[in-house]
Each structure stands twice: as C-alpha cells, then as structure tokens.
Design a protein around this motif. Structure first.
Motif, PDB file in Angstrom:
ATOM      1  N   VAL A  90      52.422  85.342   6.151  1.00 20.08           N
ATOM      2  CA  VAL A  90      52.925  86.013   5.317  1.00 20.08           C
ATOM      3  C   VAL A  90      54.364  86.722   5.368  1.00 20.08           C
ATOM      4  CG1 VAL A  90      52.525  87.819   3.586  1.00 20.08           C
ATOM      5  CG2 VAL A  90      50.590  86.395   4.362  1.00 20.08           C
ATOM      6  N   ALA A  91      55.163  86.502   4.531  1.00 26.61           N
ATOM      7  CA  ALA A  91      56.547  87.393   4.743  1.00 26.61           C
ATOM      8  C   ALA A  91      55.999  88.737   4.194  1.00 26.61           C
ATOM      9  CB  ALA A  91      57.490  86.651   3.702  1.00 26.61           C
ATOM     10  N   GLU A  92      55.905  89.683   5.008  1.00 31.56           N
ATOM     11  CA  GLU A  92      55.482  90.927   4.970  1.00 31.56           C
ATOM     12  C   GLU A  92      56.716  91.850   4.372  1.00 31.56           C
ATOM     13  OE1 GLU A  92      52.324  92.881   7.682  1.00 31.56           O
ATOM     14  OE2 GLU A  92      53.568  91.668   8.965  1.00 31.56           O
ATOM     15  N   ALA A 265      54.919  82.897   1.372  1.00 28.96           N
ATOM     16  CA  ALA A 265      53.626  82.723   2.284  1.00 28.96           C
ATOM     17  C   ALA A 265      53.301  81.231   2.670  1.00 28.96           C
ATOM     18  CB  ALA A 265      52.216  83.309   1.732  1.00 28.96           C
ATOM     19  N   ARG A 266      52.848  80.878   3.984  1.00 31.75           N
ATOM     20  CA  ARG A 266      52.435  79.464   4.003  1.00 31.75           C
ATOM     21  C   ARG A 266      50.919  79.412   4.995  1.00 31.75           C
ATOM     22  NH1 ARG A 266      54.183  77.813   8.342  1.00 31.75           N
ATOM     23  NH2 ARG A 266      55.135  79.606   9.352  1.00 31.75           N
ATOM     24  N   HIS A 267      50.280  78.217   4.511  1.00 36.25           N
ATOM     25  CA  HIS A 267      49.128  78.016   5.113  1.00 36.25           C
ATOM     26  C   HIS A 267      49.065  77.011   5.968  1.00 36.25           C
ATOM     27  CE1 HIS A 267      44.537  77.130   4.741  1.00 36.25           C
ATOM     28  NE2 HIS A 267      44.794  78.259   5.620  1.00 36.25           N
ATOM     29  N   ALA A 268      48.927  77.266   7.150  1.00 36.89           N
ATOM     30  CA  ALA A 268      48.948  76.010   8.232  1.00 36.89           C
ATOM     31  C   ALA A 268      48.374  75.133   8.196  1.00 36.89           C
ATOM     32  CB  ALA A 268      49.006  76.836   9.934  1.00 36.89           C
ATOM     33  N   SER A 271      48.819  71.032   4.379  1.00 36.76           N
ATOM     34  CA  SER A 271      48.890  70.683   2.934  1.00 36.76           C
ATOM     35  C   SER A 271      50.542  70.675   2.557  1.00 36.76           C
ATOM     36  CB  SER A 271      48.272  71.728   1.754  1.00 36.76           C
ATOM     37  OG  SER A 271      48.763  71.381   0.556  1.00 36.76           O
ATOM     38  N   ARG A 272      50.747  69.796   1.793  1.00 39.73           N
ATOM     39  CA  ARG A 272      52.285  69.726   1.328  1.00 39.73           C
ATOM     40  C   ARG A 272      52.789  70.665  -0.035  1.00 39.73           C
ATOM     41  NH1 ARG A 272      54.434  63.578   2.635  1.00 39.73           N
ATOM     42  NH2 ARG A 272      53.811  63.446   4.762  1.00 39.73           N
ATOM     43  N   VAL A 273      51.472  71.059  -0.772  1.00 42.16           N
ATOM     44  CA  VAL A 273      51.544  71.873  -1.729  1.00 42.16           C
ATOM     45  C   VAL A 273      51.707  73.249  -1.484  1.00 42.16           C
ATOM     46  CG1 VAL A 273      50.632  72.399  -3.926  1.00 42.16           C
ATOM     47  CG2 VAL A 273      50.156  70.283  -3.230  1.00 42.16           C
ATOM     48  N   PRO A 274      52.963  73.784  -1.955  1.00 43.98           N
ATOM     49  CA  PRO A 274      53.075  75.287  -1.655  1.00 43.98           C
ATOM     50  C   PRO A 274      52.204  76.300  -1.946  1.00 43.98           C
ATOM     51  CG  PRO A 274      54.902  74.121  -2.723  1.00 43.98           C
ATOM     52  CD  PRO A 274      54.019  73.528  -2.956  1.00 43.98           C
ATOM     53  N   VAL A 275      52.025  77.218  -1.175  1.00 47.96           N
ATOM     54  CA  VAL A 275      50.937  78.450  -1.382  1.00 47.96           C
ATOM     55  C   VAL A 275      51.450  79.017  -2.691  1.00 47.96           C
ATOM     56  CG1 VAL A 275      50.201  80.529  -0.447  1.00 47.96           C
ATOM     57  CG2 VAL A 275      50.351  78.475   0.902  1.00 47.96           C
TER      58      VAL A 275
END
Length: 285
Positions: A90-92, A265-268, A271-275
């Motif tokens: 997460v970009a805090e 935000a990213r989920h590792a 998945s290629r679909v953005p969060v």
C-alpha cells in the motif's frame, strides 16, 4: 445526471455523444456524462450542483485550511481476479514531511481477495508560496493555456501529453506535465499521488495528485494545480485559496508515497488486473 428529456438526449447523440447499445438500451460512459453536465451552462445538472457544493469552502478565509486536522483514514482493497494469498503493498499517507503524522496504523496482512488499511492521519497547513520567478512563470503559463479540467479514465490520465494535446486536463495529468516542465527548467520535481479529503463525508473517491518541487529557497513546495484551476472556474473571489494552492500546504490534501502515475496498492498474487482501491476519509471531531 443531465436533467434533460429523451428528445434532448437524442440531439446530443446526433451531435456525437458516444454510447453502446446493449439489448436495445443505450449505455453512456459516466465520464462523458459528467463532463457534458459540468460544462453545459445550465447550472442545474448534477455535476454543476456538486461542483459548487464541493468547492464552496474555496470562497472562505483560508485560515481554516492552515490549522492541524485529524482524519480517520480507511482504504478498502480488492484484487478482482486474485490468484491466491500474497502480501499487499500500500502507498501509505506521507504527511510527516509537511508537519503531519500517522497513528493507529493497521496495515493489511497477507491474504487473498480483499483487505483493508486504516490509520489516523494528521495534516497541517503552512504558507510557503513559490519564490522562484521561473517556477511561477511556468505555473502561470499552464494556467493561462486554457486546458479544460475533465473526468478521465484513470489509465488515460498518466498519458499527460495525449490528454493535453486534446485540450483537456486532470489533477494527475496536470501534475505530471508540470513536474516534467519543472525538471526541464532544472528543478527537482515529482508528481505525487494522494487524496483530497473533507468533502462529501469521505465519500468522494477521485484520483488526485499534486506536484512537489524544490524551490530556489531550499524549501519543498506543493502545487495543487487542478484545485487552483477549478476554484478559478467557480468564482473570481477564490484568489486567496488559489494562491495557497501554488506552493503552500493545506490540510485537505494527503500525499502518498506513490508517484502520480503509479497505483495506490498492489497485490503480489500475480494477477494482471489492477487492485481496486476505495477510500473513506472522515474528519475526527
């Protein structure tokens, strides 16, 4: 949204308003409808009414924007095509550099599908206007160019050259363009993604960005160029707020650690679909 009858909608379609027909029903892009309403000149469309309500604070004395203020900050994260459990990134909120602070942080644990981030964010304002004549000239040139602020798809906003070639702009596209011009003039500058808070009870969830530039006095300045543009469109008596947007800090802006063209935000999981990120930011009374 537009407050018009079917016959008027037919006229707009004939004039080029795009739509898709599905099972005999016309489907319009919400960005197109918002932009059409925003600049209709009727004063009664939903976008026009919302704009006047959301920006009414820009006509008030700016001292309220300079005091310390605390926010209940919540992000809801969803990975639409999640490939399984993985860490979340997460970009805090990044407010300490401007005199603010974070407390009661709850970061998302590794998992799948959905997650949440929570914190209490304190922001504060400060009058730090741009002092460099070169920077002020670049800002004035941009504001005088007549680019029209519009609602745009998030992915499109990162292509700031295309957006401005079309005569349009957004806070993300404008910040990226200004940062590029500042660097071209020899200044250290970066467009930062973030949140604009304190409107609609936390329910307004639009992409936001500002430009951070190191001024010739050695002070890092924040330029909220889109808010200056929109305030000018609202009323001529918003000059004090517009000047505050050009270098100073106000307590309604929360910068993040992400650059303007990066995801919040990213989920590792792979998945290629953005969060998908939804924010809920409410003032702590």
């Amino acid at each position: 949204m537009l407050g018009c009858a079917s016959a008027e909608l037919d006229v707009l379609v004939d004039a080029g308003l795009p739509f898709e027909e599905r099972a005999g029903v016309r489907h319009f892009d919400p960005n197109d409808l918002y932009n059409l309403g925003m600049y209709s000149g009727r004063t009664t469309t939903q976008p026009e009414l919302a704009f006047r309500m959301l920006f009414r604070f820009t006509r008030r004395p700016v001292e309220e924007l300079l005091r310390r203020k605390s926010w209940s900050f919540r992000l809801r994260l969803e990975c639409p095509e999640c490939a399984g459990p993985a860490p979340w990134h997460v970009a805090e909120p990044d407010v300490a550099r401007f005199g603010g602070g974070l407390a009661d942080v709850t970061a998302p644990a590794a998992g799948a599908g959905r997650a949440a981030y929570a914190a209490t964010v304190t922001t504060t304002g400060a009058r730090t206007p741009l002092v460099s004549p070169a920077l002020r000239a670049l800002v004035a040139d941009y504001l005088g160019a007549g680019h029209r602020w519009q609602m745009l798809p998030v992915a499109m906003q990162a292509d700031f050259r295309l957006v401005h070639a079309l005569g349009a702009t957004s806070c993300v596209a404008a910040s990226l363009l200004l940062a590029d011009r500042f660097r071209g003039a020899g200044f250290e500058a970066e467009a930062r993604r973030g949140w604009f808070c304190g409107v609609l009870g936390g329910a307004l969830d639009l992409p936001h960005a500002c430009v951070e530039v190191l001024d010739e006095d050695g002070v890092l300045k924040s330029i909220d160029i889109a808010k200056a543009q929109l305030a000018a469109r609202l009323s001529a008596d918003t000059e004090e707020f517009r000047e505050l947007c050009l270098g100073s800090i106000h307590n309604k802006a929360i910068p993040s650690t992400a650059s303007a063209n990066a995801p919040l935000a990213r989920h590792a999981c792979g998945s290629r679909v953005p969060v998908e990120v939804r924010s809920d930011i409410r003032a702590v009374r």
